[in-house]
Write a protein that holds these residues in place. Structure first.
Motif, PDB file in Angstrom:
ATOM      1  N   SER A 483     -47.027  51.275 101.249  1.00  0.00           N
ATOM      2  CA  SER A 483     -48.009  50.239 100.924  1.00  0.00           C
ATOM      3  C   SER A 483     -48.792  50.626  99.685  1.00  0.00           C
ATOM      4  O   SER A 483     -49.121  49.765  98.854  1.00  0.00           O
ATOM      5  CB  SER A 483     -48.957  50.016 102.105  1.00  0.00           C
ATOM      6  OG  SER A 483     -48.290  49.460 103.204  1.00  0.00           O
ATOM      7  N   ARG A 484     -49.092  51.902  99.536  1.00  0.00           N
ATOM      8  CA  ARG A 484     -49.813  52.349  98.343  1.00  0.00           C
ATOM      9  C   ARG A 484     -48.938  52.155  97.104  1.00  0.00           C
ATOM     10  O   ARG A 484     -49.420  51.727  96.048  1.00  0.00           O
ATOM     11  CB  ARG A 484     -50.226  53.813  98.497  1.00  0.00           C
ATOM     12  CG  ARG A 484     -51.121  54.072  99.698  1.00  0.00           C
ATOM     13  CD  ARG A 484     -51.888  55.378  99.582  1.00  0.00           C
ATOM     14  NE  ARG A 484     -51.046  56.558  99.575  1.00  0.00           N
ATOM     15  CZ  ARG A 484     -50.600  57.172 100.665  1.00  0.00           C
ATOM     16  NH1 ARG A 484     -50.919  56.686 101.864  1.00  0.00           N
ATOM     17  NH2 ARG A 484     -49.871  58.263 100.589  1.00  0.00           N
ATOM     18  N   VAL A 485     -47.666  52.466  97.234  1.00  0.00           N
ATOM     19  CA  VAL A 485     -46.752  52.244  96.105  1.00  0.00           C
ATOM     20  C   VAL A 485     -46.669  50.760  95.781  1.00  0.00           C
ATOM     21  O   VAL A 485     -46.659  50.346  94.615  1.00  0.00           O
ATOM     22  CB  VAL A 485     -45.352  52.804  96.430  1.00  0.00           C
ATOM     23  CG1 VAL A 485     -44.395  52.533  95.282  1.00  0.00           C
ATOM     24  CG2 VAL A 485     -45.432  54.296  96.683  1.00  0.00           C
ATOM     25  N   ALA A 486     -46.601  49.919  96.832  1.00  0.00           N
ATOM     26  CA  ALA A 486     -46.536  48.476  96.604  1.00  0.00           C
ATOM     27  C   ALA A 486     -47.783  47.985  95.899  1.00  0.00           C
ATOM     28  O   ALA A 486     -47.716  47.090  95.042  1.00  0.00           O
ATOM     29  CB  ALA A 486     -46.353  47.755  97.939  1.00  0.00           C
ATOM     30  N   GLY A 487     -48.959  48.531  96.229  1.00  0.00           N
ATOM     31  CA  GLY A 487     -50.173  48.138  95.534  1.00  0.00           C
ATOM     32  C   GLY A 487     -50.125  48.482  94.060  1.00  0.00           C
ATOM     33  O   GLY A 487     -50.529  47.688  93.203  1.00  0.00           O
ATOM     34  N   VAL A 488     -49.622  49.689  93.740  1.00  0.00           N
ATOM     35  CA  VAL A 488     -49.500  50.087  92.334  1.00  0.00           C
ATOM     36  C   VAL A 488     -48.527  49.166  91.602  1.00  0.00           C
ATOM     37  O   VAL A 488     -48.804  48.683  90.496  1.00  0.00           O
ATOM     38  CB  VAL A 488     -49.040  51.551  92.239  1.00  0.00           C
ATOM     39  CG1 VAL A 488     -48.816  51.951  90.784  1.00  0.00           C
ATOM     40  CG2 VAL A 488     -50.055  52.472  92.888  1.00  0.00           C
ATOM     41  N   LEU A 489     -47.378  48.906  92.214  1.00  0.00           N
ATOM     42  CA  LEU A 489     -46.394  48.024  91.585  1.00  0.00           C
ATOM     43  C   LEU A 489     -46.917  46.597  91.477  1.00  0.00           C
ATOM     44  O   LEU A 489     -46.532  45.859  90.576  1.00  0.00           O
ATOM     45  CB  LEU A 489     -45.093  48.044  92.394  1.00  0.00           C
ATOM     46  CG  LEU A 489     -44.307  49.358  92.330  1.00  0.00           C
ATOM     47  CD1 LEU A 489     -43.108  49.305  93.268  1.00  0.00           C
ATOM     48  CD2 LEU A 489     -43.843  49.630  90.913  1.00  0.00           C
ATOM     49  N   ALA A 567     -39.531  41.135  83.841  1.00  0.00           N
ATOM     50  CA  ALA A 567     -38.470  42.131  83.709  1.00  0.00           C
ATOM     51  C   ALA A 567     -38.723  43.345  84.585  1.00  0.00           C
ATOM     52  O   ALA A 567     -37.815  43.853  85.243  1.00  0.00           O
ATOM     53  CB  ALA A 567     -38.354  42.548  82.243  1.00  0.00           C
ATOM     54  N   SER A 568     -39.977  43.818  84.597  1.00  0.00           N
ATOM     55  CA  SER A 568     -40.271  45.010  85.374  1.00  0.00           C
ATOM     56  C   SER A 568     -40.359  44.733  86.866  1.00  0.00           C
ATOM     57  O   SER A 568     -40.307  45.653  87.663  1.00  0.00           O
ATOM     58  CB  SER A 568     -41.593  45.624  84.894  1.00  0.00           C
ATOM     59  OG  SER A 568     -42.662  44.727  85.132  1.00  0.00           O
ATOM     60  N   TRP A 569     -40.510  43.506  87.239  1.00  0.00           N
ATOM     61  CA  TRP A 569     -40.672  43.138  88.656  1.00  0.00           C
ATOM     62  C   TRP A 569     -39.378  42.611  89.245  1.00  0.00           C
ATOM     63  O   TRP A 569     -39.259  42.420  90.445  1.00  0.00           O
ATOM     64  CB  TRP A 569     -41.756  42.082  88.742  1.00  0.00           C
ATOM     65  CG  TRP A 569     -42.274  41.804  90.106  1.00  0.00           C
ATOM     66  CD1 TRP A 569     -42.012  40.732  90.889  1.00  0.00           C
ATOM     67  CD2 TRP A 569     -43.193  42.601  90.850  1.00  0.00           C
ATOM     68  NE1 TRP A 569     -42.714  40.799  92.062  1.00  0.00           N
ATOM     69  CE2 TRP A 569     -43.442  41.941  92.068  1.00  0.00           C
ATOM     70  CE3 TRP A 569     -43.830  43.808  90.620  1.00  0.00           C
ATOM     71  CZ2 TRP A 569     -44.298  42.448  93.033  1.00  0.00           C
ATOM     72  CZ3 TRP A 569     -44.684  44.296  91.576  1.00  0.00           C
ATOM     73  CH2 TRP A 569     -44.908  43.636  92.763  1.00  0.00           C
ATOM     74  N   ALA A 570     -38.370  42.360  88.406  1.00  0.00           N
ATOM     75  CA  ALA A 570     -37.163  41.681  88.876  1.00  0.00           C
ATOM     76  C   ALA A 570     -36.482  42.426  90.003  1.00  0.00           C
ATOM     77  O   ALA A 570     -36.024  41.833  90.968  1.00  0.00           O
ATOM     78  CB  ALA A 570     -36.190  41.488  87.714  1.00  0.00           C
ATOM     79  N   GLY A 571     -36.418  43.761  89.887  1.00  0.00           N
ATOM     80  CA  GLY A 571     -35.725  44.515  90.909  1.00  0.00           C
ATOM     81  C   GLY A 571     -36.326  44.388  92.291  1.00  0.00           C
ATOM     82  O   GLY A 571     -35.673  44.619  93.285  1.00  0.00           O
ATOM     83  N   TRP A 572     -37.601  44.006  92.344  1.00  0.00           N
ATOM     84  CA  TRP A 572     -38.279  43.894  93.632  1.00  0.00           C
ATOM     85  C   TRP A 572     -37.733  42.755  94.458  1.00  0.00           C
ATOM     86  O   TRP A 572     -37.867  42.725  95.664  1.00  0.00           O
ATOM     87  CB  TRP A 572     -39.764  43.684  93.381  1.00  0.00           C
ATOM     88  CG  TRP A 572     -40.609  44.299  94.438  1.00  0.00           C
ATOM     89  CD1 TRP A 572     -40.198  44.978  95.541  1.00  0.00           C
ATOM     90  CD2 TRP A 572     -42.027  44.312  94.484  1.00  0.00           C
ATOM     91  NE1 TRP A 572     -41.268  45.405  96.275  1.00  0.00           N
ATOM     92  CE2 TRP A 572     -42.411  45.006  95.639  1.00  0.00           C
ATOM     93  CE3 TRP A 572     -43.030  43.808  93.659  1.00  0.00           C
ATOM     94  CZ2 TRP A 572     -43.734  45.197  95.994  1.00  0.00           C
ATOM     95  CZ3 TRP A 572     -44.336  44.002  93.999  1.00  0.00           C
ATOM     96  CH2 TRP A 572     -44.689  44.686  95.160  1.00  0.00           C
ATOM     97  N   TRP A 687     -39.678  51.212  94.673  1.00  0.00           N
ATOM     98  CA  TRP A 687     -40.286  50.376  95.720  1.00  0.00           C
ATOM     99  C   TRP A 687     -40.346  48.949  95.254  1.00  0.00           C
ATOM    100  O   TRP A 687     -41.286  48.232  95.521  1.00  0.00           O
ATOM    101  CB  TRP A 687     -41.664  50.922  96.071  1.00  0.00           C
ATOM    102  CG  TRP A 687     -41.541  51.801  97.223  1.00  0.00           C
ATOM    103  CD1 TRP A 687     -41.402  53.136  97.238  1.00  0.00           C
ATOM    104  CD2 TRP A 687     -41.445  51.388  98.584  1.00  0.00           C
ATOM    105  NE1 TRP A 687     -41.249  53.595  98.507  1.00  0.00           N
ATOM    106  CE2 TRP A 687     -41.281  52.548  99.343  1.00  0.00           C
ATOM    107  CE3 TRP A 687     -41.494  50.158  99.233  1.00  0.00           C
ATOM    108  CZ2 TRP A 687     -41.157  52.522 100.719  1.00  0.00           C
ATOM    109  CZ3 TRP A 687     -41.383  50.124 100.594  1.00  0.00           C
ATOM    110  CH2 TRP A 687     -41.212  51.296 101.329  1.00  0.00           C
ATOM    111  N   ASN A 688     -39.316  48.558  94.488  1.00  0.00           N
ATOM    112  CA  ASN A 688     -39.240  47.177  94.028  1.00  0.00           C
ATOM    113  C   ASN A 688     -38.446  46.322  94.975  1.00  0.00           C
ATOM    114  O   ASN A 688     -38.098  45.212  94.656  1.00  0.00           O
ATOM    115  CB  ASN A 688     -38.601  47.101  92.637  1.00  0.00           C
ATOM    116  CG  ASN A 688     -39.547  47.659  91.602  1.00  0.00           C
ATOM    117  OD1 ASN A 688     -40.685  47.934  91.906  1.00  0.00           O
ATOM    118  ND2 ASN A 688     -39.068  47.799  90.385  1.00  0.00           N
ATOM    119  N   SER A 689     -38.065  46.847  96.139  1.00  0.00           N
ATOM    120  CA  SER A 689     -37.411  46.034  97.164  1.00  0.00           C
ATOM    121  C   SER A 689     -38.429  45.742  98.241  1.00  0.00           C
ATOM    122  O   SER A 689     -39.546  46.215  98.204  1.00  0.00           O
ATOM    123  CB  SER A 689     -36.202  46.777  97.725  1.00  0.00           C
ATOM    124  OG  SER A 689     -36.630  47.973  98.313  1.00  0.00           O
TER     125      SER A 689
END
Length: 804
Positions: A483-489, A567-572, A687-689
């Protein structure tokens, strides 16, 4: 007064389509396409024009009219209406195509599969069996021209002109007088002496052999060609030879012929025929049989003809759902068949059923709908989504089953573009605030943050300004590392939606605190995101004229894209809604936040210890053991078979995402010095998934069981996220803390204003309520023990002395 004679053809409810006739059986009949005047539905119209001097032919046509009107069987051409005048005869039937025309068209498109031909011949033989064995009628005209095909690919027997009774009532067979039809007559008809030893079905079975030969080899040039089977399949040759044998006595009964061909390894023993036979008798099948059939149907649909799926399987699926209580098992084959429909057909047939399914209280139904929403979301219009679907979907946020809540969160990715202002910016944000602040499942809190980052561009400017910074800041204080990683992303993905002032005063201070996070993966993402924001601030500092361009999306209206973050969020978004989270959530005890954040927790007994590398610790063996055994662990929801779908592999997805996403964690070489938590696997790719790899059993425990944080740990509620000035607005994302506060109690289901304060007041009430419940449970437990002790001794007699 003048009276005008009414024209019966003009008053007839059906009309011919003005185009050349499609043909028809050899003889006086011509086949035309037609339609019903009232509805425009397609029909076929057989037309016979009465000619002077052709009385015998007219009588044959009238006899066919009468036979078709009175005979009803699924494999015989279906009569709808008719018209008989002095000048013509009209027979209206279901829309069909002559078999010869149908085979020619399919040959040009690649030809019919053997399973389709086997089912077609099965239908014709079954029709002959009905006529001979049940009605004592001899068709006397079985040939290619007497067979028709409907829109589902079903073969129908027609051409009843020369039918007669097998019992001899009404005389013998009528004279045909048409050479094209007489070539199908069996050889014994020319020998009157052999008539006494033949069976009543012998002639029709000979003609059936001629039909089989024509289906596989084309038009029959002469009777002698029957000796060479040609392209007839080997599994059918033996039975074919019985049909065209010279001795009429040995030709099998139609029912016996079907039985022989349906034997194991026979021509008509295949999945397609079995499916059709089950569908014909589905109304009398047991519920357990229907469930099993629909579960296995999806695997076979890919090999079935498209027309068959659209016009035969689909109506049965809709009927099974509407009247048969089939439940969730019909969803997978229903959506699979829906791919063959046009947009209008989908709207007419599938969408009403989908809307009705969303109102179901069946959890299996609801979770399958959410999992497969991407297959039908494009056919849903905005009014339908907002008024008939979203009000039912939001109940999933409050469901006690984690899998339902998780799938509901991820379905918002697909629904968000179609939600109106109130549902998106008010109702949905209220549920997201409660989930991120209070849900006891770490993966669900993580996915809520992920989803918020992905739908941020659809929010209004005021909602984005009030929600995004506070929500992602809350996520960075979550005990669950993903969740912390998701917040950063989330900050990284929505960087174009923040002003430079917010970047400097609100976002960077939060991210800097993560540079000393216990998890290496969190620190790595924090450093990358900090560099991104710093470079943005530096570029504006060097050239202040870029400020307007950099902040162009900050106050812009909601839009379907996220600008430069795409572009940076696409992989999520690669894994979409096919996540493993609901499969990985298990009914194990949830560790407390203090346990989650302490890296020195020992590995549980029975699991292999991690093997440390010189510079880094590898993935914990505890997680590997759970990954290997996750299919053996049963959840309470397995009775609904929620996890039977092919969920895919996160390992494969992550390997692709690692190459696509600039924010993803690099390969093993970049993890030097990484600290691995014994309770959850470090992020090996990114953590883009939607979810982390491994089994997510971690989460927040009840506030009453929270252990004190390590010395020096700063509570989330001690940080003023809103700025220098305090605010009296509620903050449902603030961490639940026992620190006393004089702030008013906020609404836990609202996002509040920019300055998000703690929920200390609510925490006190929660702790007090929990303490009261524990005291009450302890009191009841003591009373129960006393009652058991008393019951064990039995009742005391009057005057007896109590010894203990």
């Amino acid at each position: 007064m003048w009276f005008f004679a009414r024209d019966p053809v003009r008053d007839f409810p059906f009309e011919l389509i003005p185009e050349p006739p499609e043909g028809g059986p050899p003889g006086p009949w011509t086949l035309h396409r037609g339609r019903k005047k009232a509805t425009g539905s397609a029909v076929s119209i057989f037309v016979y024009d009465v000619k002077p001097g052709a009385e015998e032919q007219t009588q044959v046509a009238k006899a066919a009219f009468k036979r078709l009107k009175t005979l009803r069987h699924p494999n015989i051409l279906a009569y709808i209406d008719g018209l008989e005048t002095e000048k013509c005869l009209h027979i209206v039937t279901e829309a069909v195509t002559p078999l010869g025309t149908y085979l020619k068209a399919r040959a040009e498109a690649g030809g019919l599969k053997e399973q389709e031909l086997s089912w077609g011949l099965h239908q014709i033989v079954k029709a002959l069996s009905f006529l001979v064995n049940d009605c004592n009628l001899i068709h006397n005209n079985v040939c290619m021209a007497a067979v028709f095909v409907d829109r589902a690919g079903e073969w129908k027997l027609g051409g009843l002109d020369y039918m007669y009774s097998a019992q001899g009532n009404g005389g013998g067979p009528p004279s045909k007088g048409i050479p094209e039809l007489e070539q199908y007559d069996p050889p014994e008809l020319a020998d009157n002496s052999s008539r006494a030893v033949k069976e009543k079905w012998s002639a029709d079975m000979w003609r059936l052999g001629c039909l089989i030969w024509e289906v596989f080899n084309g038009s029959l040039p002469r009777a002698a060609a029957l000796r060479n089977p040609g392209k007839i399949p080997k599994s059918l040759v033996t039975h074919y030879c019985e049909l065209v044998g010279a001795n009429p006595k040995v030709r099998p009964n139609p029912a016996r012929f079907l039985q022989n061909c349906r034997a194991p390894g026979g021509f008509m023993s295949n999945r397609f025929v079995e499916t059709n036979l089950f569908l014909e008798e589905i109304q009398i099948k047991e519920p357990a049989e229907k469930q099993k059939f629909f579960q296995e149907l999806s695997k076979s649909l890919d090999s079935f003809p498209e027309d068959f799926c659209r016009h035969k399987v689909l109506p049965q699926l809709l009927t099974a759902f509407e009247f048969g209580n089939a439940g969730a098992v019909v969803l997978t084959p229903l959506f699979k068949v829906g791919k063959f429909l046009s947009a209008d057909e989908y709207q007419q047939k599938i969408i009403p059923v989908v809307v009705k399914m969303f109102s179901s209280t069946d959890r299996a139904m609801r979770i399958r709908l959410l999992q497969q929403m991407e297959q039908f979301i494009q056919y849903l219009d905005e009014p339908t989504v907002n008024t008939q679907i979203f009000p039912h979907v939001v109940h999933g946020f409050l469901d006690t089953n984690p899998a339902i809540r998780e799938q509901t969160v991820k379905s918002m990715l697909l629904l968000a573009p179609k939600l109106n202002e109130a549902n998106l910016n008010v109702e949905l944000m209220k549920h997201f605030a409660r989930l991120q602040a209070k849900d006891d499942q770490g993966p669900i809190r993580c996915n809520t943050t992920v989803c918020l980052g992905k739908i941020g561009s659809y929010l209004s400017a005021s909602t984005r300004h009030r929600v995004l910074t506070s929500a992602f800041s809350r996520a960075t204080k979550d005990p669950f590392a993903p969740s912390r990683v998701a917040g950063v992303l989330g900050f990284a993905a929505t960087h174009n939606l923040y002003s430079m002032d917010d970047c400097a005063h609100k976002i960077l201070p939060v991210l800097c605190g993560l540079t000393v996070d216990p998890e290496k993966s969190v620190r790595d993402q924090a450093f990358k995101t900090i560099r991104s924001f710093l470079s943005k601030l530096e570029s504006v500092s060097e050239d202040p004229t870029q400020l307007a361009e950099v902040e162009k999306d900050v106050h812009a209206a909601s839009s379907p894209g996220t600008g430069g973050a795409a572009a940076s969020w696409a992989g999520w978004a690669v894994t979409g809604v096919s996540s493993l989270t609901s499969k990985l959530i298990r009914a194990h005890p949830t560790p407390t936040p203090s346990e989650t954040t302490v890296p020195q927790r020992p590995v549980p007994e029975g699991n292999p210890a991690p093997a440390p590398a010189p510079d880094a610790l590898t993935t914990s063996g505890h997680w590997e053991t759970q990954e290997e055994d996750k299919d053996a662990v049963e959840d309470s929801a397995t009775a609904d078979r929620w996890d039977d779908e092919d969920w895919g592999s996160l390992e494969e997805a992550d390997s692709v995402l690692a190459q696509q996403d600039d924010w993803s964690v690099k390969g093993p070489g970049s993890r030097a010095g990484q600290v691995s938590h014994p309770d959850h696997r470090p992020l090996e790719s990114d953590w883009n998934s939607w979810e982390a790899e491994g089994s997510w059993d971690q989460g927040w425990q009840d506030p009453s069981s929270v252990e004190p944080p390590p010395e020096g740990t700063r509570l989330a509620s001690e940080y003023n996220w809103g700025g220098a000035e305090p605010s009296d607005k509620g903050d449902p994302f603030a961490a639940l803390s026992v620190r006393p506060s004089t702030q008013p109690r906020p609404d836990p289901d609202s996002w509040g204003e920019d300055n998000w304060e703690g929920l200390e007041t609510e925490s006190r009430h929660v702790k007090a309520e929990l303490a009261r419940k524990k005291r009450e449970e302890r009191r009841k437990e003591m009373e129960a023990k006393r009652a058991e002790k008393k019951a064990a001794k039995g009742p005391m007699k009057l005057g007896a002395r109590k010894l203990d």
